[in-house]
Structure formats: structure tokens, C-alpha cells
Scaffold this motif. Structure first.
Motif: not given
Length: 206
Positions: A120-124, A128-132, A149-152
Motif C-alpha cells: 500500500n505504501e508503495s502504491g501497488i 484477492v482472487l479465490s476459486d470459491y 484490498f483494492d478488489y476481492c
């Protein structure tokens, strides 16, 4: 579980890091046993569900509805039970049981919070990408917050299961990054690694 540090990762040019959930953000050992002991009826259902996932993995279904209809139909045929019974078991018993077991027996790996802070501090961006499904519920269950997280995202939302190349391409589009600007961190080469590699992403298996 290996303690992952930002120093271990070559992040040059990386704008987004994608984390697998089960087995990566927490150590999932004994999860299947906990599920079976929580409700012995799960045993045969889980076996059929795992076979279905193995059969369907890597295929592109385009959207979550088509994927789940296909998976539930396969389990229904395999178990010789009505489609609706499969759907109810999965949504009203299996996934809630899994989330409750995570609350009781599991927590995020020690490396997760420090690494998220550094990214987060690095601007990255972090994803999270889950099969469930129930991704946000499961994240909370292991002591994290989805807003970290930016996306779940669940893979079925993107049309299938890892290592489906198309779902990774849709994820890249969602994140608005190029393949070489994204890195996948997961625990399985045959799903996390192969999908990322097919889409031209970097990856790290822990």
C-alpha cells in the motif's frame, strides 16, 4: 507457512499484486476434515464437489451463473440428487460452514499484514482472487478486512476457475494494468501459476 517479505519479491514495474486466498493468505491444512466433522453429510458432497471442480477447472463459462449451473448439475448427476438440493447445500450449508470454521480455527498468515502495508505504501494495488465464493466473508473470518484490498473477487465471477486464461485477462482489465505489471502470489502451480503464466503475468508460488 513461508514468511513472505517484500524483499523476497521482484516488484520492479509491478502495479498490482494478486493473492490467492485459501492456502496463501492462511494455512488451510485440515480444513476438509473440519468441514466433515462439522457435518458428516458434507463428506460425500465434498467429494463430488471436488471432482466437479477438477473437471471444470480452466474452462471458460463467461459468467458466474453459467459456471454454478454447470457445477451444480454435475454434482447432482454424480450424487443422484436434485439440482435444487445441491444448490441449497452449497449456498446454505457448505459455504457458511467453511466461513464459520475459518473464524474458529484459522487466522491470516503472519506475513500478510506487513506485506499489505508495504504494498500500500508503495502504491501497488492488491487483489484477492479465490476459486470459491464468499470471498469477503472468508477474509473477515481469518482476521482481515476486505477494505485492506483494492478488489476481492471470486474466480466464478470472472467466468470459471483457475487456471482459465480468460478470467485472468478479465481480472487484468478490472485492475487496469498490463500483464507484465501484475504478479500472482499463490500456493499452487497448477492453478495460480499456470493461469498467471498463460496470461503473461509474473507469479510466485509459496
Amino acid at each position: 507457512m513461508k514468511q513472505l517479505r517484500i524483499e523476497d519479491i521482484d516488484l520492479e514495474g509491478v502495479k498490482a499484486v494478486v493473492f490467492d486466498l485459501d492456502g496463501t493468505l492462511y494455512d488451510k491444512h485440515h480444513l476438509a476434515w473440519y468441514l466433515i466433522f462439522a457435518d458428516l453429510r458434507h463428506a460425500l458432497w465434498i467429494h463430488a464437489e471436488r471432482i466437479a471442480r477438477k473437471k471444470l477447472k480452466g474452462q471458460d463459462f463467461g459468467d458466474a451463473d453459467t459456471f454454478y449451473k454447470t457445477m451444480f448439475s454435475y454434482i447432482s448427476e454424480k450424487r443422484n440428487v436434485p439440482y435444487q438440493a445441491v444448490k441449497e447445500w452449497y449456498n446454505e450449508s457448505y459455504m457458511p460452514s467453511m466461513t464459520e470454521i475459518l473464524y474458529t480455527h484459522y487466522q491470516a498468515a503472519d506475513y500478510v499484514l506487513p506485506l499489505l502495508k508495504q504494498l500500500n505504501e508503495s502504491g501497488i494495488k492488491t487483489i484477492v482472487l479465490s476459486d470459491y465464493g464468499c470471498v469477503e466473508d472468508k477474509i473477515r473470518a481469518i482476521g482481515l478486512e476486505p477494505k485492506m484490498f483494492d478488489y476481492c473477487v471470486s474466480a466464478p465471477e470472472l467466468g470459471g476457475l483457475k487456471p482459465n486464461k480468460q478470467l485472468y485477462e478479465r481480472l487484468l482489465k478490472l485492475m487496469r494494468v498490463k500483464p507484465k505489471e501484475a504478479m500472482m502470489i499463490g500456493d499452487r502451480m497448477d492453478t495460480d501459476g499456470e493461469g498467471a503464466e498463460a496470461a503473461g503475468m509474473r507469479y510466485m508460488i509459496i
